[in-house]
Design an enzyme around this catalytic site. Structure first.
Site, mmCIF file in Angstrom:
data_model
loop_
_atom_site.group_PDB
_atom_site.id
_atom_site.type_symbol
_atom_site.label_atom_id
_atom_site.label_comp_id
_atom_site.label_asym_id
_atom_site.label_seq_id
_atom_site.Cartn_x
_atom_site.Cartn_y
_atom_site.Cartn_z
ATOM 1 N N GLY A 1 0.782 -1.223 0.000
ATOM 2 C CA GLY A 1 0.000 0.000 0.000
ATOM 3 C C GLY A 1 0.822 1.286 0.000
ATOM 4 O O GLY A 1 2.050 1.285 0.163
ATOM 5 N N GLU A 2 0.102 2.391 -0.153
ATOM 6 C CA GLU A 2 0.730 3.712 -0.185
ATOM 7 C C GLU A 2 1.385 4.026 1.159
ATOM 8 O O GLU A 2 0.796 3.819 2.225
ATOM 9 C CB GLU A 2 -0.311 4.794 -0.490
ATOM 10 C CG GLU A 2 0.313 6.183 -0.584
ATOM 11 C CD GLU A 2 -0.701 7.313 -0.643
ATOM 12 O OE1 GLU A 2 -0.449 8.279 -1.389
ATOM 13 O OE2 GLU A 2 -1.733 7.241 0.049
ATOM 14 N N ALA A 3 2.615 4.549 1.078
ATOM 15 C CA ALA A 3 3.340 5.047 2.258
ATOM 16 C C ALA A 3 3.494 3.991 3.340
ATOM 17 O O ALA A 3 3.714 4.325 4.505
ATOM 18 C CB ALA A 3 2.641 6.290 2.838
#
Length: 317
Positions: free
Chosen positions: A44-46
């Protein structure tokens, strides 16, 4: 078979704002996915080292407060400097296991001074090479209080068996022109990464698939109140207003006809697998191709600046 690709969606929580521990968790997840025959794994993002949830919980827009400055400093210290080799271990695992990786990181690049951070999506090939680092073009809402805006350098696609893969971060998946930049390079497997929650993934995943006649793999992280490490600066202040669940997942896959192959997965941490067949792309492109036979470049055309931006250009002798 070259037309088939087994994908793993890593819907996991970070060891929040602890890059060393989160890297170990990512590495263990890559190994597990490879053992199960995956050829591509998406995070996932970040995820590395985590999403800045505190901004909405501690008055993140308040000017010049110790809470915000100290949490930001902690975040920056745990961001990733790719130039320093901090992703080398993951790259080596990718090569050893012949598995490609899309990984959302907080990047602290030296070519922008080494103090600002960017939500970046890194693509590591099956040969263990970092092929692109896409810095999120426009941080969303309170993200702008801690993330810097990126540039177009990472708007790139990559060959993977018979697929052409590309990816975007979170809400930039709603931006039609960056999507078109990837479509125009032949993308037929779109990766969309998110900090978590099905309210983000449930509509746009199917929309992009139907618009592009491509596979779309959306991968989100998990985060609950119990996932905040006790040694986080100002953790008591964060927990005061934190809901029990901050990110419930929502990872999913849509096929080139826009229909679900894997519906959003809610509240479950782990690895989730699906095998994609590129032939389905060719079938759906028969009636619509947004940058091919169903486009008019003589009327409308996109221009993309992929120069990596830097404040200083040196002209040394």
């Amino acid at each position: 078979m070259e037309n088939l690709l087994k994908v793993a969606m890593a819907q996991i929580a970070p060891v929040w704002l602890n890059k060393a521990a989160t890297i170990k968790k990512i590495e263990a997840t890559v190994i597990e996915a490879a053992k199960n025959g995956s050829e591509l794994i998406v995070f996932g993002e970040a995820l590395l080292p985590g999403y800045p949830f505190w901004l909405a919980l501690t008055g993140g827009a308040q000017w010049n407060t110790n809470v915000n400055k100290e949490l930001h400093a902690h975040y920056v210290r745990n961001a990733i400097q790719i130039e320093g080799g901090e992703l080398d271990g993951i790259c080596q695992l990718a090569k050893k296991n012949s598995i490609a990786v899309y990984l959302g990181i907080m990047e602290r690049p030296q070519n922008r001074g080494g103090h600002s951070i960017y939500a970046s999506l890194v693509y590591i090939s099956q040969q263990g090479e970092i092929k692109s680092v896409h810095r999120k073009l426009q941080p969303t809402y309170d993200e702008r209080l801690t993330w810097a805006p990126g540039d177009g350098n990472g708007l790139q696609v990559h060959p993977l068996k018979q697929f052409t893969v590309g990816g975007l971060n979170c809400w930039e998946n709603w931006m039609p022109l960056p999507r078109a930049a990837l479509y125009g390079q032949g993308e037929n497997l779109h990766i969309a990464v998110w900090p978590g929650s099905d309210h983000n993934t449930k509509d746009i995943t199917r929309f992009i698939a139907r618009e592009s006649r491509s596979y779309v793999v959306s991968v989100s992280a998990m985060m609950s109140k119990d996932d905040f490490p006790k040694d986080t600066p100002h953790v008591e202040r964060i927990l005061e207003k934190a809901p029990q669940v901050l990110a419930n997942g929502g990872s999913c896959i849509a096929g080139p006809d826009g229909e679900w192959l894997v519906e959003p997965i809610i509240g479950k941490e782990g690895l989730f697998y699906h095998t994609l067949d590129v032939n389905r792309v060719y079938e759906e492109r028969q009636n619509f191709d947004p940058v091919g036979h169903y486009s008019r470049p003589d009327v409308t055309k996109l221009i993309v600046n992929r120069e990596r931006q830097s404040t200083v250009d040196f002209e040394d002798d």
